[in-house]
Scaffold this motif. Structure first.
Motif, PDB file in Angstrom:
ATOM      1  N   UNK A   1      -5.220 -21.318  -0.311  1.00  0.00           N
ATOM      2  CA  UNK A   1      -4.542 -20.222  -0.802  1.00  0.00           C
ATOM      3  C   UNK A   1      -5.592 -19.328  -1.431  1.00  0.00           C
ATOM      4  N   UNK A   2      -6.433 -19.844  -2.313  1.00  0.00           N
ATOM      5  CA  UNK A   2      -7.477 -19.070  -3.112  1.00  0.00           C
ATOM      6  C   UNK A   2      -8.181 -18.308  -2.138  1.00  0.00           C
ATOM      7  N   UNK A   3      -8.857 -19.039  -0.940  1.00  0.00           N
ATOM      8  CA  UNK A   3      -9.607 -18.207   0.014  1.00  0.00           C
ATOM      9  C   UNK A   3      -8.758 -16.964   0.490  1.00  0.00           C
ATOM     10  N   UNK A   4      -7.443 -17.240   0.949  1.00  0.00           N
ATOM     11  CA  UNK A   4      -6.506 -16.101   1.376  1.00  0.00           C
ATOM     12  C   UNK A   4      -6.468 -14.926   0.273  1.00  0.00           C
ATOM     13  N   UNK A   5      -6.448 -15.214  -0.936  1.00  0.00           N
ATOM     14  CA  UNK A   5      -6.447 -14.325  -1.951  1.00  0.00           C
ATOM     15  C   UNK A   5      -7.659 -13.682  -1.963  1.00  0.00           C
ATOM     16  N   UNK A   6      -8.559 -14.207  -1.798  1.00  0.00           N
ATOM     17  CA  UNK A   6      -9.941 -13.284  -1.858  1.00  0.00           C
ATOM     18  C   UNK A   6     -10.106 -12.484  -0.591  1.00  0.00           C
ATOM     19  N   UNK A   7      -9.564 -12.977   0.565  1.00  0.00           N
ATOM     20  CA  UNK A   7      -9.352 -12.056   1.688  1.00  0.00           C
ATOM     21  C   UNK A   7      -8.680 -10.805   1.473  1.00  0.00           C
ATOM     22  N   UNK A   8      -7.472 -11.038   0.907  1.00  0.00           N
ATOM     23  CA  UNK A   8      -6.489 -10.041   1.021  1.00  0.00           C
ATOM     24  C   UNK A   8      -6.388  -9.067  -0.515  1.00  0.00           C
ATOM     25  N   UNK A   9      -6.987  -9.375  -1.407  1.00  0.00           N
ATOM     26  CA  UNK A   9      -6.962  -8.799  -2.844  1.00  0.00           C
ATOM     27  C   UNK A   9      -7.476  -7.426  -2.696  1.00  0.00           C
ATOM     28  N   UNK A  10      -8.688  -7.253  -2.219  1.00  0.00           N
ATOM     29  CA  UNK A  10      -9.428  -5.974  -2.131  1.00  0.00           C
ATOM     30  C   UNK A  10      -8.508  -5.070  -1.599  1.00  0.00           C
ATOM     31  N   UNK A  11      -7.296  -5.341  -0.805  1.00  0.00           N
ATOM     32  CA  UNK A  11      -6.592  -4.374  -0.103  1.00  0.00           C
ATOM     33  C   UNK A  11      -5.093  -4.062  -0.783  1.00  0.00           C
ATOM     34  N   UNK A  12      -4.717  -5.059  -1.836  1.00  0.00           N
ATOM     35  CA  UNK A  12      -3.572  -5.147  -2.416  1.00  0.00           C
ATOM     36  C   UNK A  12      -3.299  -3.593  -2.818  1.00  0.00           C
ATOM     37  N   UNK A  13      -4.122  -2.821  -3.630  1.00  0.00           N
ATOM     38  CA  UNK A  13      -3.813  -1.433  -4.229  1.00  0.00           C
ATOM     39  C   UNK A  13      -3.453  -0.426  -3.089  1.00  0.00           C
ATOM     40  N   UNK A  14      -4.162  -0.372  -2.207  1.00  0.00           N
ATOM     41  CA  UNK A  14      -3.995   0.803  -1.106  1.00  0.00           C
ATOM     42  C   UNK A  14      -2.724   0.200  -0.368  1.00  0.00           C
ATOM     43  N   UNK A  15      -2.416  -1.225   0.109  1.00  0.00           N
ATOM     44  CA  UNK A  15      -1.234  -1.484   0.694  1.00  0.00           C
ATOM     45  C   UNK A  15       0.061  -1.127  -0.067  1.00  0.00           C
ATOM     46  N   UNK A  16      -0.236  -1.218  -1.579  1.00  0.00           N
ATOM     47  CA  UNK A  16       1.091  -1.106  -2.143  1.00  0.00           C
ATOM     48  C   UNK A  16       1.163   0.459  -2.276  1.00  0.00           C
ATOM     49  N   UNK A  17       0.203   1.335  -2.261  1.00  0.00           N
ATOM     50  CA  UNK A  17       0.515   2.718  -2.178  1.00  0.00           C
ATOM     51  C   UNK A  17       1.101   3.068  -0.816  1.00  0.00           C
ATOM     52  N   UNK A  18       0.392   2.369   0.361  1.00  0.00           N
ATOM     53  CA  UNK A  18       1.092   2.772   1.408  1.00  0.00           C
ATOM     54  C   UNK A  18       2.678   2.424   1.644  1.00  0.00           C
ATOM     55  N   UNK A  19       3.093   1.318   1.020  1.00  0.00           N
ATOM     56  CA  UNK A  19       4.440   0.943   1.105  1.00  0.00           C
ATOM     57  C   UNK A  19       5.150   1.859   0.183  1.00  0.00           C
TER      58      UNK A  19
END
Length: 336
Positions: free
Chosen positions: A26-44
């Motif tokens: 799960x930590x590896x998954x977090x490193x994959x998606x964390x760079x996109x969290x902010x822009x994805x939240x703004x998109x939603x």
């Protein structure tokens, strides 16, 4: 796999992170998606008009991404894949609960109040030029409110194409449709949005309306000073002739100098006020505090978002929801 083994942030080789995530790390998954969290939240948020709904949609999208990681084709972009999942989740939520709007959106024949939910302001902790950039990127309150009048699919197409810059082919792939369908939806969305935001088919920016950063700061200072002094004429003088004043969740709104002046004199300006600057939707904003005589403090009352036009203010939307203050870094009360 430890952080030392894969590196940190976006410098880590994606293939190694993806491989580890697929093995259940799960930590590896977090490193994959964390760079996109902010822009994805703004998109939603753009899609749903609600910070809370955006948080729910994003969390559900990331859970779906985690569970469906085996189906991700590594030759594609993980960013595009995440946008596909988040967009589909938003489309489902829109279908379930309809659209949001502001009191200023209402005209004869609008939705009954019992069926209406309001747009929510979006926290923006970045002052100055970055806040203006945020407005250009489709976070301005008027733009988000106008989006809510589009169909769900038109909304998704316009945001993905006009705000996020995906190509028509990429959007067609994300939404599992054809390029012709995407182009048709975009054309219809632009037409509808043009009636809601005259003169433009997309997000607007205060930068394009005649005020630089120094001018915005000066306008903000004069506005706060006038309110704290209880000077109704100074407040009205800063408004455009067709200015509007709304107060979600209350349904009423006021338009023009005379209506707004009468409302202020009979209501808000019977109180003492303190204003603290805040940042919301890339716009000028203030946390407003009214004097509580019993407690001898100023208590949080509303978050005001201002929309300048030229050197004056065209709209004030005052969100009478002090429970949102912590999200904007604002205290709930101020000592005298």
């Amino acid at each position: 796999m430890s952080e030392a083994e894969w590196g940190s942030g976006t410098d880590a080789p994606r293939a190694r992170l993806l491989d580890a995530a697929r093995r259940g790390d799960s930590d590896a998954f977090g490193h994959l998606v964390d760079p996109f969290r902010g822009e994805l939240h703004a998109h939603c948020y753009r899609m749903l008009g609600s910070v809370h709904d955006a948080e729910d949609a994003l969390q559900e999208a990331l859970v779906r991404a985690w569970r469906g990681l085996e189906r991700f084709e590594d030759r594609g972009s993980i960013r595009s894949w995440l946008y596909k999942i988040a967009t589909n989740r938003c489309l489902t939520l829109i279908e379930r609960r309809g659209r949001r709007e502001l009191p200023t959106d209402f005209r004869p024949g609008a939705a009954p109040l019992a069926e209406t939910s309001w747009i929510e302001p979006y926290p923006d902790e970045r002052p100055g030029p970055e806040a203006r950039y945020m407005a250009r990127e489709g976070m301005e309150l008027a733009f988000v409110a106008a989006l809510q009048h589009l169909s769900a699919r038109q909304r998704a197409v316009l945001v993905l194409r006009e705000v996020l810059g995906f190509s028509a082919r990429e959007v067609a792939d994300l939404m599992e449709t054809t390029v012709a369908s995407v182009n048709s939806a975009l054309q219809r969305a632009r037409k509808t949005l043009g009636t809601r935001l005259p003169g433009t088919g997309g997000p607007r920016s205060s930068d394009e309306e005649g005020l630089d950063e120094e001018g915005l700061r000066e306008l903000a200072d004069r506005y706060a000073t006038a309110w704290e002094a209880g000077d109704v004429e100074a407040i009205v003088a800063m408004l455009t002739d067709d200015a509007r004043y709304a107060m979600p969740p209350l349904p009423e709104w006021y338009g023009g100098h005379e209506e707004i002046r009468a409302f202020l004199v009979e209501g808000p300006l019977t109180y003492r006020w303190r204003f603290l600057p805040a940042y919301a939707n890339g716009q000028l904003a203030f946390g407003t505090y009214a004097w509580d005589e019993d407690r001898k403090v100023y208590v949080a009352l509303g978050l005001d978002l201002l929309a300048p036009r030229g050197t004056r203010i065209a709209e004030v939307v005052s969100f009478l929801t002090p429970e949102i203050f912590p999200a904007f870094g604002l205290p709930t009360e101020i000592a005298d």
